[in-house]
Scaffold this active site. Structure first.
Site, PDB file in Angstrom:
ATOM      1  N   ASP A  79      -4.750   1.168  -9.120  1.00  0.00           N
ATOM      2  CA  ASP A  79      -6.188   0.909  -9.249  1.00  0.00           C
ATOM      3  C   ASP A  79      -6.589   0.721 -10.710  1.00  0.00           C
ATOM      4  O   ASP A  79      -7.324  -0.204 -11.055  1.00  0.00           O
ATOM      5  CB  ASP A  79      -7.001   2.076  -8.655  1.00  0.00           C
ATOM      6  CG  ASP A  79      -6.615   2.362  -7.219  1.00  0.00           C
ATOM      7  OD1 ASP A  79      -5.943   1.514  -6.598  1.00  0.00           O
ATOM      8  OD2 ASP A  79      -6.980   3.439  -6.720  1.00  0.00           O
TER       9      ASP A  79
ATOM     10  N   GLU B  30       0.853  -1.199   0.000  1.00  0.00           N
ATOM     11  CA  GLU B  30       0.000   0.000   0.000  1.00  0.00           C
ATOM     12  C   GLU B  30       0.885   1.244   0.000  1.00  0.00           C
ATOM     13  O   GLU B  30       1.915   1.287   0.686  1.00  0.00           O
ATOM     14  CB  GLU B  30      -0.878  -0.048   1.249  1.00  0.00           C
ATOM     15  CG  GLU B  30      -2.280   0.423   1.036  1.00  0.00           C
ATOM     16  CD  GLU B  30      -3.090  -0.454   0.087  1.00  0.00           C
ATOM     17  OE1 GLU B  30      -3.166  -0.116  -1.111  1.00  0.00           O
ATOM     18  OE2 GLU B  30      -3.644  -1.463   0.536  1.00  0.00           O
ATOM     19  N   HIS B  31       0.459   2.237  -0.762  1.00  0.00           N
ATOM     20  CA  HIS B  31       1.207   3.499  -0.911  1.00  0.00           C
ATOM     21  C   HIS B  31       2.614   3.263  -1.460  1.00  0.00           C
ATOM     22  O   HIS B  31       3.531   4.051  -1.221  1.00  0.00           O
ATOM     23  CB  HIS B  31       1.246   4.285   0.407  1.00  0.00           C
ATOM     24  CG  HIS B  31      -0.085   4.894   0.747  1.00  0.00           C
ATOM     25  ND1 HIS B  31      -0.492   6.090   0.243  1.00  0.00           N
ATOM     26  CD2 HIS B  31      -1.117   4.419   1.496  1.00  0.00           C
ATOM     27  CE1 HIS B  31      -1.728   6.356   0.683  1.00  0.00           C
ATOM     28  NE2 HIS B  31      -2.123   5.348   1.444  1.00  0.00           N
TER      29      HIS B  31
ATOM     30  N   GLY C  33     -16.677   5.334  -2.288  1.00  0.00           N
ATOM     31  CA  GLY C  33     -15.961   5.809  -1.102  1.00  0.00           C
ATOM     32  C   GLY C  33     -15.525   4.688  -0.178  1.00  0.00           C
ATOM     33  O   GLY C  33     -15.101   4.924   0.943  1.00  0.00           O
TER      34      GLY C  33
ATOM     35  N   GLY D 177     -13.104   2.568  -0.908  1.00  0.00           N
ATOM     36  CA  GLY D 177     -11.721   2.186  -1.188  1.00  0.00           C
ATOM     37  C   GLY D 177     -11.611   1.014  -2.140  1.00  0.00           C
ATOM     38  O   GLY D 177     -10.591   0.338  -2.194  1.00  0.00           O
ATOM     39  N   LEU D 178     -12.671   0.756  -2.914  1.00  0.00           N
ATOM     40  CA  LEU D 178     -12.618  -0.361  -3.871  1.00  0.00           C
ATOM     41  C   LEU D 178     -12.459   0.157  -5.301  1.00  0.00           C
ATOM     42  O   LEU D 178     -12.665  -0.570  -6.262  1.00  0.00           O
ATOM     43  CB  LEU D 178     -13.879  -1.226  -3.754  1.00  0.00           C
ATOM     44  CG  LEU D 178     -14.148  -1.790  -2.360  1.00  0.00           C
ATOM     45  CD1 LEU D 178     -15.373  -2.687  -2.372  1.00  0.00           C
ATOM     46  CD2 LEU D 178     -12.936  -2.576  -1.876  1.00  0.00           C
TER      47      LEU D 178
ATOM     48  N   TYR E  68      -3.465  12.386   1.023  1.00  0.00           N
ATOM     49  CA  TYR E  68      -2.830  11.522   0.020  1.00  0.00           C
ATOM     50  C   TYR E  68      -1.751  12.314  -0.726  1.00  0.00           C
ATOM     51  O   TYR E  68      -0.608  11.879  -0.864  1.00  0.00           O
ATOM     52  CB  TYR E  68      -3.893  11.008  -0.957  1.00  0.00           C
ATOM     53  CG  TYR E  68      -3.372   9.988  -1.942  1.00  0.00           C
ATOM     54  CD1 TYR E  68      -3.438   8.630  -1.663  1.00  0.00           C
ATOM     55  CD2 TYR E  68      -2.800  10.381  -3.150  1.00  0.00           C
ATOM     56  CE1 TYR E  68      -2.952   7.688  -2.558  1.00  0.00           C
ATOM     57  CE2 TYR E  68      -2.311   9.451  -4.048  1.00  0.00           C
ATOM     58  CZ  TYR E  68      -2.394   8.110  -3.753  1.00  0.00           C
ATOM     59  OH  TYR E  68      -1.906   7.178  -4.640  1.00  0.00           O
TER      60      TYR E  68
END
Ligand code: GLA
Length: 389
Positions: free
Chosen positions: A169, A32-33, A119, A121-122, A219
């Protein structure tokens, strides 16, 4: 999403038979990130998707209708710019990218909807961008190559939605493959499909139902903090271009010169890449429990060092820590709300879902939703009878 509803709506509004495209949301097992730091990610496309119906309308306008918002909007293709109608931006942004790249797009109509919770996160927005790019490419026979489509969709998010997102994504949405995760190197864009064989475990997502407003500004701040860390290391090691090129040892050599916050952010990213690589090796050996421990490590780093978690996400992960039927859990995606991803023993999943929902309700007075997801193919055309083009 029932495709025939979309098709009927299209006919009702625009009186034509559309071409139909589906485009999935994503999960991310670990990493992640890391994407905007040229690292690795391990996402997969899921069985929740956006569906778009499109047809040419022989004008210079695009007419859009969101089934979920039950709203319509119309735009001139001559002068594309971000709109106050937030949902339209994902489609307009992609049309703008295509035009800027020299593709010819004429007027079109589009009706869309889907079952990706927004909203959460998918990546409902990435799914919409990718679906729009794919649909326009098919409609106007632009023959855009998949990786290019991914990049247009990502750029649309930067320019029309204002989030400087990485590539994960959109890549997962377009390139997804049934029953496989994608191990993607975000520097070279080389990738391999990684069979998801979780044996007796099911992926369960727990949706906090919250989306803290900090999400997009924080972010963008995280990106800048990482860049500051890279710049400091670069003074000593000029060959370095991203956190991918930096080891913990190199970072430690400049620790004195770094803002402690920047140090925490950078060390998280470096460790997260290591966790992903060793986690993949564990999965290859069939060591699901070992992989699950890496997921907890990822969550702890995201919460304590990268500081993108929130009390709701932490609560949901903490709930699982002493449950022997959960092998791994962590927050997923950008953070500040959205979902946790959990690997849960299949024969205990109902116990898990009932227990965690009750605990969450008691703590936050929120009815939490859970999703048991399956891994599916990426963006593609849906063949329906009477479709045009
Ligand atoms: C969001 C972004 C992705 C990625 C994740 C965090 O989902 O869109 O590019 O950075 O956050 O891993």
């Amino acid at each position: 999403m029932d495709v025939s509803i979309l098709k009927d709506k299209f006919f009702e509004l625009y009186g034509a038979a559309p071409l139909i495209v589906r485009s999935p949301g994503r999960i991310n097992l670990i990493g992640e990130h890391t994407d905007y730091n040229e690292g690795f990610v391990l996402p997969a496309a899921i069985d929740k998707e956006m569906v778009l119906a499109v047809a040419k309308n022989n004008t210079d306008k695009c007419r859009l209708h969101s089934v979920d918002y039950n709203e319509s909007a119309e735009f001139s293709l001559k002068d594309l710019k971000p709109s106050d109608t937030a949902w339209a931006n994902y489609i307009l942004g992609v049309a703008d990218q295509l035009k800027k790249a020299g593709h010819t797009i004429e007027g079109f109509d589009c009706v869309f909807g889907g079952d990706i919770p927004m909203g959460a996160g998918l990546s409902s927005s990435a799914a919409l961008e990718c679906g729009a790019g794919y649909a326009l490419s098919e409609l106007f026979k632009l023959d855009i190559e998949k990786t290019q489509l991914v990049k247009f969709a990502q750029k649309a998010e930067h320019t029309f939605a204002g989030v400087q997102c990485g590539i994960m994504d959109q890549f997962a949405s377009v390139m997804g493959k049934k029953d496989h995760a994608i191990r993607l190197d975000c520097r070279s864009l080389e990738f391999s499909y990684f069979p998801i064989n979780l044996r007796n475990y099911q992926v369960v997502l727990c949706d906090t139902q919250v989306k803290h407003s900090l999400a997009s500004s924080e972010y963008n701040t995280r990106r800048k903090e990482c860049e500051r860390g890279v710049a400091a290391v670069k003074e000593k090691y000029p060959e370095v271009n991203s956190l991918r090129d930096i080891s913990l040892q190199m970072l430690n050599e400049v620790k004195e010169q770094l803002d402690p916050v920047v140090y925490k952010r950078c060390s998280f990213v470096i460790e997260e890449n290591e966790r992903l690589l060793s986690g993949c090796a564990l999965l290859e050996e069939g060591d699901i429990a070992g992989f699950g421990k890496k997921m907890y490590g990822s969550h702890d780093g995201l919460s304590e060092n990268y500081e993108v978690s929130c009390k709701e996400l932490d609560f949901l992960v903490d709930y699982t820590r002493d449950k022997e039927y959960v092998v791994g859990a962590r927050m997923m995606g950008g953070g500040f709300g959205g979902c946790t991803i959990n690997l849960v023993a299949i024969d205990q999943k109902d116990t898990f879902i009932a227990g965690i929902r009750e605990a969450y309700k008691e703590k936050f007075n929120i009815d939490m939703k859970t999703y048991e997801v399956a891994v599916k193919d990426g963006t593609g055309r849906v063949e329906v009878a009477n479709a045009t083009a």
